[in-house]
Design a protein around this motif. Structure first.
Motif, mmCIF file in Angstrom:
data_model
loop_
_atom_site.group_PDB
_atom_site.id
_atom_site.type_symbol
_atom_site.label_atom_id
_atom_site.label_comp_id
_atom_site.label_asym_id
_atom_site.label_seq_id
_atom_site.Cartn_x
_atom_site.Cartn_y
_atom_site.Cartn_z
ATOM 1 N N MET A 167 0.847 -1.192 0.000
ATOM 2 C CA MET A 167 0.000 0.000 0.000
ATOM 3 C C MET A 167 0.879 1.239 0.000
ATOM 4 O O MET A 167 1.803 1.361 0.809
ATOM 5 N N ILE B 224 0.905 5.337 0.446
ATOM 6 C CA ILE B 224 0.111 6.384 1.095
ATOM 7 C C ILE B 224 0.755 7.741 0.834
ATOM 8 O O ILE B 224 1.957 7.911 1.058
ATOM 9 N N ARG C 55 -6.601 14.469 5.527
ATOM 10 C CA ARG C 55 -7.790 13.739 5.932
ATOM 11 C C ARG C 55 -7.926 13.701 7.453
ATOM 12 O O ARG C 55 -9.001 13.929 8.013
ATOM 13 N N PHE D 58 -6.567 5.248 9.217
ATOM 14 C CA PHE D 58 -7.556 4.177 9.126
ATOM 15 C C PHE D 58 -8.665 4.322 10.163
ATOM 16 O O PHE D 58 -9.699 3.675 10.057
ATOM 17 N N ASN E 140 -12.966 8.511 6.216
ATOM 18 C CA ASN E 140 -12.790 8.012 4.849
ATOM 19 C C ASN E 140 -11.300 7.951 4.534
ATOM 20 O O ASN E 140 -10.729 8.906 4.019
ATOM 21 N N PRO E 141 -10.631 6.828 4.865
ATOM 22 C CA PRO E 141 -9.172 6.753 4.687
ATOM 23 C C PRO E 141 -8.724 6.807 3.230
ATOM 24 O O PRO E 141 -7.564 7.090 2.967
ATOM 25 N N SER E 142 -9.617 6.549 2.299
ATOM 26 C CA SER E 142 -9.206 6.417 0.904
ATOM 27 C C SER E 142 -9.106 7.746 0.167
ATOM 28 O O SER E 142 -8.377 7.854 -0.819
ATOM 29 N N TYR E 143 -9.822 8.788 0.642
ATOM 30 C CA TYR E 143 -9.878 10.042 -0.107
ATOM 31 C C TYR E 143 -9.776 11.234 0.839
ATOM 32 O O TYR E 143 -10.204 11.179 1.996
ATOM 33 N N PRO F 12 -7.316 10.909 -4.104
ATOM 34 C CA PRO F 12 -6.981 9.609 -3.496
ATOM 35 C C PRO F 12 -5.826 9.740 -2.500
ATOM 36 O O PRO F 12 -4.851 10.450 -2.745
ATOM 37 N N THR G 157 -4.647 6.713 -0.763
ATOM 38 C CA THR G 157 -3.912 5.448 -0.807
ATOM 39 C C THR G 157 -4.104 4.781 -2.159
ATOM 40 O O THR G 157 -5.101 5.016 -2.856
ATOM 41 N N THR G 158 -3.160 3.953 -2.506
ATOM 42 C CA THR G 158 -3.289 3.096 -3.689
ATOM 43 C C THR G 158 -2.581 1.784 -3.377
ATOM 44 O O THR G 158 -1.589 1.767 -2.618
ATOM 45 N N ILE G 159 -3.087 0.697 -3.919
ATOM 46 C CA ILE G 159 -2.560 -0.631 -3.595
ATOM 47 C C ILE G 159 -1.932 -1.246 -4.837
ATOM 48 O O ILE G 159 -2.534 -1.260 -5.910
#
Length: 659
Positions: A494, A496, A504, A631, A635-638, A644, A646-648
């Protein structure tokens, strides 16, 4: 079959036209100010009550009108500047009495007094909703005095859609600023509810800018000019170091008419390339003089958007003009080859080379640690260099953490080094951030070995929270270029974005403080004074309760000035004046673009502003805490603006990179 098509009465047609011209009180101010300028006025006074809802009064000393012209100015399609279709492509004026007056009179109660200097008597006209109530001869001063009362009195639906007084007043001030900047040779004044907002005497453009935005602009203005047969560019630009986070003090004028043009803005920003900090916007007031036949001003009802027949040429000339000004005034950073980087005039701060006549005590000397002496053994010298390097880097990192721990004295480096050794000895088994293999214990520091950087934990509010979600394997969090975090997960890796993660986390905390009204304030040892523009001053008064809920504490100190006594604890370590001023400027810029409530807009603006200082090196403990906070957020993703975080990279995707 009965006919169904019929002509609308003039009153209804005027109301439809008013929907395009008169969107809010600021639209009325704009149209009437431009009329006064075209009437060759030398002094214009604007008086507003309740942000234009109850009264808008424009008083000028222009040429005035005859009795017939005064009556004709309220007729539909009445104008003083167009006689044939060719005139549409040669317009240089803003408009004389007419055009907009019919639309304004359709949705308001209008009273006009006007007289020419050579006439003995003037004319009074009263109109309500396109219905002429009175027209008579009166005694009045030369010029024109227009009163617009009870705007949208006969269109209650339109009146209900008006914003709060503070928002509508900000729009009025914006329009006032644009007309005043375009015509520095005319004196302007603005009053709201009997309080003076602006009093701008006639003068040069530079004087107008300083009078409007404050004396601080005196040092940052630099003249810009480029003349070509096709177009002429002139005006003033600001120094890169004075750039602000909000894009709200940038003005383009084409033939003295304010416009919005993203293409030309790109040219100006391109000329500053390499000199502006990320996310900053320069100040500029630029005028473009061009033959009206080369532009089309009728692509937008308010004429704030235009088209050039050769946009590329205008773009190139604009960029060349600004780039020339940047070079002429040495705005770009340069290297000083005369200074000796090995000698400083005291401590770790830089200083200029003294003259031979300076006292001996002021002669710069090489930096030497206060604990260094000739009796030290040779084995200790490498350790000295290591500590010097670590202290510099730690100072930078500490300046960007949530809580500012007490900074150790730079003159007692030996004590600092001993404290590091003791810290390492007390925690010999703390894992380091080696993500390629299992955690390894840290050996106790000895006199001949440098202390590992991971042994020191900086003070941070992040350390007070729980560890991250079990999804991320904490011991395998690696920082890349002080900007990204790399964490191993069961399905791969992941990635970040560190700044966006802080944005965030901070957003959630600021929004909670606003909604629960429990923001914590950090009191300032020495209160700071900040002077704002009239627009931002009015905005701060309107948002006082929300700013206090965030953690700001401030009091009025004269016209357009506040004294700041406290700031939110999550923003400690920043320049308090810049933080307060830039937050207000960002809120004002977001008002017209985003349909958000106050809490949402303020939390977004302050989170984005505060996250910029977290692009820095983090210890392993801080990395873990940041991931844990992320986390635990809503909203941890955005980010709040939809970017964005995070990206995996799955194992299959990683394997594909090697095929």
């Amino acid at each position: 079959m009965l006919n169904v098509i019929q002509l609308l009465p003039d009153s209804i047609a005027n109301q439809i036209a008013a929907g395009e011209v008169v969107q809010r009180p600021a639209s009325v101010v704009k149209e009437l100010l431009e009329n006064s300028v075209d009437a060759k006025a030398k002094s214009v006074q604007v008086i507003v009550r309740e942000a234009g809802r109850n009264l808008i009064q424009i008083v000028d000393d222009g040429v005035g009108m005859t009795e017939t012209d005064a009556r004709m100015s309220f007729e539909r399609h009445a104008t003083s500047k167009i006689r044939s279709s060719d005139d549409l492509f040669r317009i240089r004026t803003m408009g004389f009495r007419g055009e907009a007056l019919a639309s304004i009179a359709a949705v308001a109660q209008v009273e006009m007094r006007t007289r020419r200097a050579e006439d003995e008597l003037g004319t009074l006209i009263r109109i309500e909703g396109s219905d002429i109530k009175a027209q008579e001869a009166i005694s009045c001063l030369p010029g024109t005095n227009l009163l617009i009362k009870n705007l949208f009195f006969n269109v209650p639906a339109r009146r209900n859609f008006l914003k709060s007084n503070s928002v509508e007043m900000r729009h009025i001030i914006d329009e006032f600023q644009r007309v005043a900047l375009a015509n520095p040779e005319v004196g302007f004044s603005l009053f709201h509810n009997d309080q003076e907002i602006y009093n701008l005497p006639a003068g040069k453009l530079s004087r107008r800018i300083i009078d409007m935005f404050g004396k601080s602009y005196r040092e940052q203005l630099n003249y810009c000019e480029e003349q070509t047969p096709y177009v002429t560019v002139r005006g003033y630009i600001g120094k890169p170091e004075s750039a602000k986070k909000a894009r709200n003090e940038q003005f383009f004028f084409v033939n003295n008419r304010f416009i919005k043009h993203n293409y030309l803005h790109h040219a100006v920003v391109g000329a500053y390339e390499g000199t502006l900090p990320e996310g900053s916007h320069p100040f500029y007031v630029l005028f473009v003089d061009i033959d009206p036949s080369h532009i089309d001003i009728n692509i937008h009802p308010t004429k704030t958007e235009i088209k050039f027949d050769d946009e590329r040429s205008v773009y190139a000339i604009m960029m060349a003009a600004v780039r020339k000004a940047v070079g002429v005034y040495n705005l770009s950073p340069s290297l000083d080859f005369d200074s000796d980087v090995n000698f400083l005039s005291g401590g770790r701060s830089g200083g200029s080379r003294p003259s031979p006549s300076d006292s001996k005590a002021d002669i710069p000397r090489p930096i030497t640690p206060s604990w260094s002496s000739g009796s030290q053994s040779a084995e200790q010298k490498p350790k000295t260099e290591r500590v010097t390097f670590r202290t510099d880097s730690l100072d930078k990192a500490a300046g960007s953490s949530f809580d500012m721990p007490q900074k150790p004295s730079s003159n007692n480096w030996q004590a600092l080094f001993k404290s590091l050794e003791e810290s390492a000895e007390s925690k010999p088994t703390e894992p380091v951030g080696d993500w390629l293999g299992p955690a390894k214990p840290v050996e106790p520091a000895t006199s001949g070995e440098p202390v590992e950087s991971e042994a020191l934990t900086l003070g941070s509010r992040a350390n007070q929270l729980q560890d991250a979600s079990a999804v991320v394997e904490d011991e395998n969090i690696v920082q890349i270029q002080n900007r990204y975090l790399l964490a191993t997960i069961k399905s791969g890796v992941m990635l970040i974005d560190q700044r966006r993660a802080y944005e965030r986390v901070l957003y959630d905390q600021f929004h909670a403080a606003l909604t629960k009204r429990n923001g914590v304030s950090q009191q300032l040892l020495f209160p700071k004074t900040v002077t704002l523009t009239p627009v931002d001053f009015q905005l701060a008064l309107d948002l006082r309760d929300d700013l206090i809920n965030l953690g700001f504490q401030f009091d009025e100190l004269g016209q357009n000035t506040f004294v700041i006594r406290g700031v939110p604890t999550l923003t400690t370590g920043e320049n308090e004046e810049e933080l307060f001023a830039n937050l207000l400027a960002q809120l004002r810029a977001d008002t017209g673009r985003l349909k958000l409530d106050r809490a949402e807009s303020m939390a977004r603006s302050l989170a984005r502003r505060s996250s910029q200082r977290h692009i820095t090196r983090l210890s392993l403990t801080e990395r873990k805490a940041l991931v844990g906070q992320l986390f635990a957020s809503s909203n941890p993703s955005y980010t709040p603006t939809g970017e964005p975080v995070t990206t995996i990279l799955s194992l299959d995707k990683i394997a594909g990179l090697f095929r």
